[in-house]
Motif scaffolding. Structure first.
Motif, PDB file in Angstrom:
ATOM      1  N   GLY A   1       0.801  -1.220   0.000  1.00  0.00           N
ATOM      2  CA  GLY A   1       0.000   0.000   0.000  1.00  0.00           C
ATOM      3  C   GLY A   1       0.829   1.262   0.000  1.00  0.00           C
ATOM      4  N   VAL A   2       2.135   1.130   0.273  1.00  0.00           N
ATOM      5  CA  VAL A   2       3.062   2.261   0.238  1.00  0.00           C
ATOM      6  C   VAL A   2       4.029   2.081  -0.926  1.00  0.00           C
ATOM      7  N   TYR A   3       4.713   0.942  -0.936  1.00  0.00           N
ATOM      8  CA  TYR A   3       5.609   0.617  -2.054  1.00  0.00           C
ATOM      9  C   TYR A   3       4.782   0.352  -3.318  1.00  0.00           C
ATOM     10  N   ASP A   4       3.721  -0.421  -3.160  1.00  0.00           N
ATOM     11  CA  ASP A   4       2.822  -0.744  -4.268  1.00  0.00           C
ATOM     12  C   ASP A   4       1.625  -1.488  -3.692  1.00  0.00           C
ATOM     13  N   ILE A   5       0.668  -1.821  -4.548  1.00  0.00           N
ATOM     14  CA  ILE A   5      -0.488  -2.597  -4.121  1.00  0.00           C
ATOM     15  C   ILE A   5      -0.055  -4.036  -3.843  1.00  0.00           C
ATOM     16  N   ALA A   6      -0.521  -4.588  -2.755  1.00  0.00           N
ATOM     17  CA  ALA A   6      -0.200  -5.971  -2.417  1.00  0.00           C
ATOM     18  C   ALA A   6      -0.777  -6.906  -3.469  1.00  0.00           C
ATOM     19  N   GLU A   7       0.093  -7.778  -3.997  1.00  0.00           N
ATOM     20  CA  GLU A   7      -0.318  -8.678  -5.068  1.00  0.00           C
ATOM     21  C   GLU A   7       0.376 -10.019  -4.901  1.00  0.00           C
ATOM     22  N   LEU A   8      -0.393 -11.083  -4.981  1.00  0.00           N
ATOM     23  CA  LEU A   8       0.130 -12.440  -4.946  1.00  0.00           C
ATOM     24  C   LEU A   8      -0.108 -13.080  -6.302  1.00  0.00           C
ATOM     25  N   ILE A   9       0.954 -13.644  -6.875  1.00  0.00           N
ATOM     26  CA  ILE A   9       0.860 -14.295  -8.181  1.00  0.00           C
ATOM     27  C   ILE A   9       1.223 -15.765  -8.014  1.00  0.00           C
ATOM     28  N   LEU A  10       0.291 -16.636  -8.380  1.00  0.00           N
ATOM     29  CA  LEU A  10       0.521 -18.071  -8.353  1.00  0.00           C
ATOM     30  C   LEU A  10       0.648 -18.568  -9.786  1.00  0.00           C
ATOM     31  N   GLU A  11       1.765 -19.197 -10.086  1.00  0.00           N
ATOM     32  CA  GLU A  11       1.974 -19.777 -11.406  1.00  0.00           C
ATOM     33  C   GLU A  11       2.377 -21.236 -11.248  1.00  0.00           C
ATOM     34  N   ALA A  12       1.525 -22.123 -11.777  1.00  0.00           N
ATOM     35  CA  ALA A  12       1.776 -23.556 -11.706  1.00  0.00           C
ATOM     36  C   ALA A  12       1.071 -24.229 -12.878  1.00  0.00           C
ATOM     37  N   PRO A  13       1.709 -25.227 -13.482  1.00  0.00           N
ATOM     38  CA  PRO A  13       1.103 -25.902 -14.634  1.00  0.00           C
ATOM     39  C   PRO A  13      -0.273 -26.491 -14.341  1.00  0.00           C
ATOM     40  N   ALA A  14      -0.495 -26.874 -13.091  1.00  0.00           N
ATOM     41  CA  ALA A  14      -1.773 -27.496 -12.732  1.00  0.00           C
ATOM     42  C   ALA A  14      -2.918 -26.491 -12.651  1.00  0.00           C
ATOM     43  N   THR A  15      -2.599 -25.207 -12.646  1.00  0.00           N
ATOM     44  CA  THR A  15      -3.630 -24.173 -12.547  1.00  0.00           C
ATOM     45  C   THR A  15      -3.337 -23.071 -13.550  1.00  0.00           C
TER      46      THR A  15
ATOM     47  N   VAL B   1      -3.949 -14.485  -9.854  1.00  0.00           N
ATOM     48  CA  VAL B   1      -3.495 -13.264  -9.189  1.00  0.00           C
ATOM     49  C   VAL B   1      -4.520 -12.834  -8.149  1.00  0.00           C
ATOM     50  N   GLU B   2      -4.048 -12.539  -6.958  1.00  0.00           N
ATOM     51  CA  GLU B   2      -4.900 -11.977  -5.903  1.00  0.00           C
ATOM     52  C   GLU B   2      -4.316 -10.634  -5.490  1.00  0.00           C
ATOM     53  N   ARG B   3      -5.194  -9.651  -5.256  1.00  0.00           N
ATOM     54  CA  ARG B   3      -4.735  -8.301  -4.920  1.00  0.00           C
ATOM     55  C   ARG B   3      -5.509  -7.780  -3.714  1.00  0.00           C
ATOM     56  N   TRP B   4      -4.824  -6.959  -2.906  1.00  0.00           N
ATOM     57  CA  TRP B   4      -5.423  -6.351  -1.717  1.00  0.00           C
ATOM     58  C   TRP B   4      -5.163  -4.838  -1.763  1.00  0.00           C
ATOM     59  N   PRO B   5      -5.939  -4.084  -2.541  1.00  0.00           N
ATOM     60  CA  PRO B   5      -5.633  -2.659  -2.757  1.00  0.00           C
ATOM     61  C   PRO B   5      -5.923  -1.747  -1.572  1.00  0.00           C
ATOM     62  N   THR B   6      -6.753  -2.194  -0.636  1.00  0.00           N
ATOM     63  CA  THR B   6      -7.175  -1.277   0.432  1.00  0.00           C
ATOM     64  C   THR B   6      -6.766  -1.720   1.832  1.00  0.00           C
ATOM     65  N   VAL B   7      -6.124  -2.870   1.963  1.00  0.00           N
ATOM     66  CA  VAL B   7      -5.769  -3.378   3.292  1.00  0.00           C
ATOM     67  C   VAL B   7      -4.657  -2.537   3.910  1.00  0.00           C
ATOM     68  N   ASN B   8      -4.844  -2.166   5.167  1.00  0.00           N
ATOM     69  CA  ASN B   8      -3.819  -1.452   5.928  1.00  0.00           C
ATOM     70  C   ASN B   8      -3.299  -2.390   7.016  1.00  0.00           C
ATOM     71  N   GLN B   9      -2.086  -2.900   6.828  1.00  0.00           N
ATOM     72  CA  GLN B   9      -1.546  -3.888   7.754  1.00  0.00           C
ATOM     73  C   GLN B   9      -1.250  -3.308   9.135  1.00  0.00           C
ATOM     74  N   TYR B  10      -1.020  -2.018   9.209  1.00  0.00           N
ATOM     75  CA  TYR B  10      -0.776  -1.380  10.497  1.00  0.00           C
ATOM     76  C   TYR B  10      -2.061  -1.342  11.328  1.00  0.00           C
ATOM     77  N   VAL B  11      -3.171  -1.051  10.669  1.00  0.00           N
ATOM     78  CA  VAL B  11      -4.463  -1.066  11.357  1.00  0.00           C
ATOM     79  C   VAL B  11      -4.789  -2.475  11.839  1.00  0.00           C
ATOM     80  N   LEU B  12      -4.573  -3.469  10.988  1.00  0.00           N
ATOM     81  CA  LEU B  12      -4.832  -4.855  11.376  1.00  0.00           C
ATOM     82  C   LEU B  12      -3.966  -5.268  12.562  1.00  0.00           C
ATOM     83  N   GLN B  13      -2.732  -4.811  12.578  1.00  0.00           N
ATOM     84  CA  GLN B  13      -1.828  -5.114  13.691  1.00  0.00           C
ATOM     85  C   GLN B  13      -2.381  -4.571  15.004  1.00  0.00           C
ATOM     86  N   VAL B  14      -2.835  -3.331  14.996  1.00  0.00           N
ATOM     87  CA  VAL B  14      -3.399  -2.715  16.198  1.00  0.00           C
ATOM     88  C   VAL B  14      -4.662  -3.439  16.631  1.00  0.00           C
TER      89      VAL B  14
END
Length: 321
Positions: free
Chosen positions: A256-270, A274-287
């Motif tokens: 959310g600061v460096y860039d939008i959180a994004e997970l990319i899964l690449e595997a022949p079986a699938t 791509v999963e993205r979390w554009p609005t999650v604030n990890q600092y708020v979740l921590q608190v």
């Protein structure tokens, strides 16, 4: 659930820009007090929280009976001292990383936590972000086969900022303490494994602080390679590479600061997933997770024992230099 009243020791830039605002925004939390002798610095916090109580010393804030939890954003070399003082004052403590400068320093903190019954934890915010719990889940599912390699990089360039505490040995500066905890801890968290040995540790220092470190390590079931630096252009990346695919996090540490959180899964079986979390604030979740543990006894995602393990790996790297 009654809100937890928070106090912050010191008007650090990171506290002003991130953690104070996260406490202010978090459900079940109240940013109640700040300790600073600077009216100018206090004004920056009062701009978004006009009702903030200002104490002119750290000790005064710890003596405030209204304060239940304390956030410690002080320079690294002061973390253990003020964590112990806060626990002795009857306050729960969330302390910036690295919580300690060597593994053995965790002994006193863990003992004080256990004796007091209070919650004490390192502010290792990334494990509160869903991208990491999702990566852990996918790895455990076997979708990428057997894990062979974890590859991490975390870098920024603060060479011109000579007054930055990260560039000063007397304040516990250096890339390993500041961002090595992310490169090492993220691999440990997702895999659940601990390093067996450090095969190579190349460390470059300037003025007594490490500014570039490249590490090759062996874990029980995979190899690890990682680079952290305070003299390279901004970059963050983690790849978990298996025999049948790989999982990549493109903004793993400052989501959310460096860039939008994004997970990319690449595997022949699938198909490429791509999963993205554009609005999650990890600092708020921590608190919020910290407050839930205080109020309900829920397990905290980052106990001191986990943080101690990350410091143990850092100690191993330094010993292998």
């Amino acid at each position: 659930m009654k809100s937890v009243k928070w106090g912050i020791l010191g008007a650090a830039k990171f506290a002003r820009e991130h953690m104070a605002r996260a406490i202010h925004a978090a459900e079940g939390a109240e940013f109640y007090a700040l300790a600073t002798s600077s009216s100018e610095k206090a004004a920056d916090f009062q701009a978004f929280n006009p009702n903030l109580v200002i104490h002119d010393s750290y000790d005064a804030l710890l003596a405030d009976p209204e304060v239940e939890a304390v956030y410690v954003p002080l320079p690294n070399h002061l973390h253990v001292e003020w964590t112990l003082k806060a626990l002795a004052a009857g306050k729960h403590v969330l302390c910036e990383k690295p919580m300690a400068m060597k593994e053995a320093d965790f002994d006193a903190i863990i003992a004080a936590r256990d004796a007091s019954g209070l919650l004490a934890a390192e502010a290792y915010m990334i494990v509160h972000h869903p991208q990491f719990t999702r990566a852990k889940e996918l790895l455990a599912s076997g979708v990428i086969g057997d894990l062979m390699l974890v590859d991490t990089v975390f870098s920024f360039n603060n060479a011109e900022d000579t007054n930055n505490i990260r560039n000063k040995p007397e304040t516990g500066g250096g890339a390993l303490g500041d961002i090595g905890v992310y490169a090492f801890g993220s691999a440990r968290f997702v895999t659940g494994e601990e390093p067996v040995s450090i095969r190579n540790a190349h460390i470059v220092r300037e003025n007594g602080v490490d500014v570039f470190t490249q590490v090759m390590a062996e874990f029980p079931s995979f190899a690890y390679q990682g680079t952290v630096s305070m003299r390279m252009a901004n970059r963050q990346h983690i790849t978990f590479h298996g025999t049948a695919g790989h999982i990549t996090l493109t903004a793993p540490f400052n989501a959310g600061v460096y860039d939008i959180a994004e997970l990319i899964l690449e595997a022949p079986a699938t198909e490429r997933h791509v999963e993205r979390w554009p609005t999650v604030n990890q600092y708020v979740l921590q608190v919020e997770n910290f407050g839930k543990t205080i109020r309900t006894g829920a397990a905290y995602p980052c106990p001191l024992e986990f943080s101690r393990g990350t410091q143990a790996m850092t100690d191993m790297v330094l010993a292998a230099e």
